[in-house]
Every structure is written in C-alpha cells, then in structure tokens.
Design an enzyme around this catalytic site. Structure first.
Site: not given
Ligand code: NAP
Length: 272
Positions: A70, A106
């Site tokens: 992405k 998204d």
């Molecule tokens: P990412 O870029 O890795 O970001 C992860 C986020 O989660 C960060 O804000 C991180 O905080 C936080 N985090 C992770 N572990 C944590 C913990 N133990 N305690 C507190 N905060 C925590 O991931 P992403 O790409 O944004 O994806 C996030 C989620 O969205 C995934 O589950 C993905 O499958 C989902 N998603 C869904 C859709 C949909 O269409 N439904 C689309 C896209 C993504 P820090 O910054 O502090 O590390």
C-alpha cells in the site's frame, strides 16, 4: 491488431494471495452479469514495478493492494487521488486508459459502514489506533465532517496523525482519558482483538451503552471486545462491514456500476 479482450481482468497484489476479494468481486460480476473476472496474485515487493508494466500492457482494469504494498506502490503510479495521498497509502489501482491512478477505499469503507447506522457529520468520534488502517479511518471521518479524536498506545503517532488531518477540529487524546471527551462513536482501528493479538483496545465496561461501537478487526468477525460491548447494550458494527464497503467502492471504480452489496456480503461470509 487484436481487438479488446472480451473479458475485463481485475485482481489483487499481495505477498500472500487472499481469496476474499476474489470471492466478493466475482460474486458481484456474476450478480450483474458483467464480463469481468478477478484473480488474486502473489508477488514479492521487487516484482511490483513489473506487475504494473503488465497491468498497462494487458489492459488489466484494477488491482486491490495489500500491505506492505500500500505504501511502496505509490511512487510507481501516474496519479494519486488526493485523499489517498493525504492518508499516505493506496489500496486500489485503477487503469484509466493506460494511466494508473491510486485510490484508498478503506476510508470510504469505514465511513459507509458507520453511516449505515448513523450519520457521522458533526459527531464526536474516537478513533483508537494510529497505524495504517487508523489513518484511513481518521481521514475518511474528518472528510465526512466528524469531530475526530485519536488515541493510541504510542501517543506521538496519534499527535502526528491529527496534525495532518484537514478541517482543524481533530485532537489527540491519551488512551486512559479518551472517554472523558464523551465520544458518541468509538472505532477500534488497532490490531488488538485479532486472533494473533488478543485483548481489548479499551475496557468494554468503561463505555456508556449508548455509544455506537465499531471494530474494524474482521478476524474474528465478532471480537471479544465487540461482543462485550454488545452484551452491555451498545449498538455495534463488525469489521466485515468496512471490508464489504471498501470492496464495493473498488467495484464501482472498476466497473462504473453500483455494487450489489447483498451478493458481495454473502461471498464475504464464506471466509470471515
Ligand atoms: P498497523 O499499521 O500495524 O497498526 C496497528 C495499530 O494497533 C497501532 O495503532 C498500534 O499501536 C496498535 N496496537 C497493536 N498492538 C497493540 C496493543 N497490544 N495494545 C495497544 N495498541 C496496539 O496495522 P493496520 O494495518 O493499521 O491494521 C489494524 C487492524 O485493522 C488489523 O486488524 C487489520 O486487519 C484491520 N483492517 C481492517 C480493514 C477492514 O476493512 N475491516 C481494513 C484494513 C485493516 P502503536 O502505534 O502504539 O504500535
């Protein structure tokens, strides 16, 4: 010279090809009787530029793009839609007669999922997270006129995100006091609650039962947190709705037609 292919090809580019997008898009093409087909492709980062040369040469109409592509696909495109540029991520490439244009559906998906239940303009919405997906959610909401707060474990990232949001009403708030602002809507856009990352982004029992709660995690479809909120009486939206609507927007960009949501949702449910 050969004429145009009788079938328009779309697909996805990811490290590990997922069948979910193909299921939704092919179901939609079938429902509307369109001569389109969708194929998921697996490739390495180093093959991305060649994949786009192939897209142009073969007249492939659209690609969905997964992490980590992405971000890395952006410099390889001819044009990037302003919202995707602001978010800093492209999840969709549309081939407009040889010009490759990047979009981020998204953001659209998150807003549509919420607006199925409640309009977001003027609402106080708390976004939990500041990663890639949270950026799309926050930008989409800000553009739709919501009053956005962002809380994240790493607060500096939340501050950086709100500094980039247009509209000027967004704020970064500490996670432990985020509910003090009285949000009307809460969106979990962290990865907390995934099968690989169990837990709750904030305690469900601390959320007033009138608050609309959306979890964008879709594996599992109903996270323990969302289930906890639902048991306490909160209106809830699971991550499958955002997934559906972001794909519906892609469908619209590829075909110019409105997406048959029921057929796409039926296909999605076979996987999540
Ligand atoms: P990412 O870029 O890795 O970001 C992860 C986020 O989660 C960060 O804000 C991180 O905080 C936080 N985090 C992770 N572990 C944590 C913990 N133990 N305690 C507190 N905060 C925590 O991931 P992403 O790409 O944004 O994806 C996030 C989620 O969205 C995934 O589950 C993905 O499958 C989902 N998603 C869904 C859709 C949909 O269409 N439904 C689309 C896209 C993504 P820090 O910054 O502090 O590390």
């Amino acid at each position: 010279m050969a004429g145009p292919s009788p079938i328009t090809l779309c697909g996805s580019l990811s490290l590990f090809a997922s069948p979910v997008g193909a299921a939704m898009h092919n179901a939609a093409y079938g429902e509307l009787g369109l001569a389109f087909t969708y194929v998921p492709f697996s490739l390495e980062e180093t093959q991305l530029a060649d994949a786009l040369i192939g897209m142009r040469a073969l007249g492939i109409r659209g690609f969905g793009v997964s992490m980590p592509f992405k971000l890395s696909i952006m410099p390889l495109l001819d044009e990037i839609d302003p919202l995707a540029r602001a978010i800093g991520a492209v999840n969709t490439v549309v081939n407009e007669h040889g010009k490759l244009v990047g979009h981020n559906t998204d953001a659209w998906g998150a807003v549509r999922a919420l607006e199925e239940v409640q309009s977001v303009a003027g609402r106080r919405v708390l976004v939990l997270g500041a990663g890639g997906a949270a950026r799309a959610v926050a930008f989409g909401l800000a553009e739709a006129g919501a009053r956005v707060s962002v809380a994240n474990r790493n607060q500096t990232k939340a501050e950086e995100l709100v500094a980039e949001l247009r509209g000027g009403t967004a704020e970064a708030v500490p996670l432990d006091t985020a509910l003090g602002r009285g949000p009307e809507v809460i969106v979990n856009a962290t990865s907390v609650g995934m099968e690989s990352n169990p837990g709750q982004p904030i305690p469900a029992e601390s959320i007033p039962s009138s608050t609309l709660v959306m979890d964008i995690v879709y594996k599992p479809l109903i996270t323990a947190w969302l289930e906890g909120c639902r048991e306490r009486g909160n209106p809830v939206i699971h991550g499958g709705r955002m997934l559906l609507h972001q794909a519906a927007r892609q469908f619209q960009l590829y075909t110019g037609r409105g997406a048959p949501l029921t057929a796409m949702d039926r296909a999605l449910r076979e996987f999540v």
